[in-house]
Design an enzyme around this catalytic site. Structure first.
Site, PDB file in Angstrom:
ATOM      1  N   GLU A   1       0.801  -1.229   0.000  1.00 47.65           N
ATOM      2  CA  GLU A   1       0.000   0.000   0.000  1.00 47.65           C
ATOM      3  C   GLU A   1       0.833   1.279   0.000  1.00 47.65           C
ATOM      4  OE1 GLU A   1      -3.557  -2.236   2.523  1.00 47.65           O
ATOM      5  OE2 GLU A   1      -2.532  -0.517   3.404  1.00 47.65           O
TER       6      GLU A   1
ATOM      7  N   GLU B   1      -5.875 -10.532  -1.404  1.00 45.04           N
ATOM      8  CA  GLU B   1      -6.639 -10.327  -0.167  1.00 45.04           C
ATOM      9  C   GLU B   1      -8.144 -10.276  -0.433  1.00 45.04           C
ATOM     10  OE1 GLU B   1      -5.150  -7.144   2.305  1.00 45.04           O
ATOM     11  OE2 GLU B   1      -3.087  -7.414   1.615  1.00 45.04           O
TER      12      GLU B   1
END
Length: 339
Positions: free
Chosen positions: A135, A250
């Site tokens: 991220e 995810e």
């Protein structure tokens, strides 16, 4: 290194031709919940630590490494012939409080490099794939320089990305290095900006000769957000042009705004995941599909997206009683898909 004096590669043998499937796991649940543990063994070819390999768990105090929980996941995987993905080495989140004491570029680089060397060398030959960088971009980036503020960007700027990737490659030249990001798949200016900035960032790393093998699409899907099929597929074609692997890392479907009726909700969750998986698999065959948990019994979703009607969230392939849901069947369908 206790059990890791002579690491052995973990391996799995998924059915021929199927995309490997895996799940995030929690060591506490593996140790205390036998039915959950058996469900992981029965349904997964790989696992990834949900939190146990993040900085806060591995390094609760400065100068200390605590590997007990991470080692327990490795032991579980080895005993059951499951692969392990490593998550994560360089992230703005889940940092222990002591990292706020870091002051200056030299100290920041020393801590980051020492962490990666220590962790990756421990699991060299055992963990074949790492989410090295997690991220890196802000939610609405202007371009590739729009990095999340954190101790790494404060003192190292964008260099923290190449430092992390080069260090990992130097410690374990056989490991596959992945940059993991979310909000890549939806329609809207924010998500178009995220795709464009991520593409710029990946091209920049490639142009600088920084080692990188793949991009992870987290795919935390929201039931009320439309999948931008054209935008996502254009991005994936660019990944193919860059010769980068694509992993779904995810996957789950946040259902807090969906109707309460379970059968209707489960169908809508499966439909949303199917739209995403179809868009991806029509362009590229992912190297893996992982969900962020296997059962609704253990999910991060209600921490942030609790349903207003008080009913339990149902974002994952198995329900809280470990029964298969339509989402499971959709994932199985696309595991068999070839481009």
């Amino acid at each position: 290194m206790s059990a890791f004096a002579t690491p052995q590669s973990l391996s799995s043998t998924p059915a021929a031709g199927l995309i490997p499937y895996g799940s995030a796991v929690r060591v506490g649940a593996l140790e205390s919940d036998a039915t959950y543990r058996e469900a992981i063994i029965a349904n997964c070819q790989m696992v990834v630590a949900e939190g146990e390999m993040k900085w806060a768990d591995l390094r609760p105090t400065r100068g200390e490494y605590r590997f007990e929980k991470a080692d327990a996941i490795i032991d579980f995987a080895r005993q059951n012939k499951l692969d392990v993905r490593g998550h994560t080495l360089a992230w703005y989140g889940a940092l222990p409080a002591w990292t706020s004491e870091i002051a200056g570029r030299a100290e920041a680089e020393r801590e980051l490099v020492d962490h990666i060397k220590t962790v990756v060398s421990r699991y060299r030959g055992v963990i074949p794939s790492w989410d090295v960088v997690n991220e890196p971009l802000v939610d609405f980036p202007e371009d590739a320089s729009s990095l999340r503020p954190c101790v790494w960007t404060k003192y190292l700027g964008a260099d923290y990305l190449s430092i992390a990737l080069r260090t990992t490659a130097a410690v374990d030249p056989q490991a596959r290095l992945v940059l993991n990001e979310y909000d890549i798949e939806f329609k809207g200016p924010q998500f178009t900006a995220k795709r464009n900035a991520l593409l710029q960032l990946l091209r920049s790393l490639r142009d600088k000769g920084v080692p990188l093998h793949g991009v992870g699409l987290q795919a935390h899907l929201f039931a009320d957000r439309a999948i931008d099929r054209d935008g996502l597929q254009a991005f994936l074609r660019e990944m193919t042009a860059l010769k980068l692997d694509v992993l779904i890392t995810e996957l789950d479907v946040v259902d807090y705004e969906l109707p309460g009726k379970v059968s209707e909700r489960d169908a809508l969750v499966a439909k949303k995941a199917g739209e995403f998986l179809e868009a991806v698999c029509d362009v590229v065959r992912p190297k893996a599909i992982l969900t962020w948990g296997l059962s609704d019994r253990y999910t991060w979703v209600p921490i942030y997206f609790k349903r207003p009607d008080g009913m339990p969230n149902r974002p994952l392939p198995l329900d809280a009683d470990l029964k298969r849901k339509p989402l499971f069947d959709v994932i199985e369908q696309f595991r068999r898909k070839t481009v």
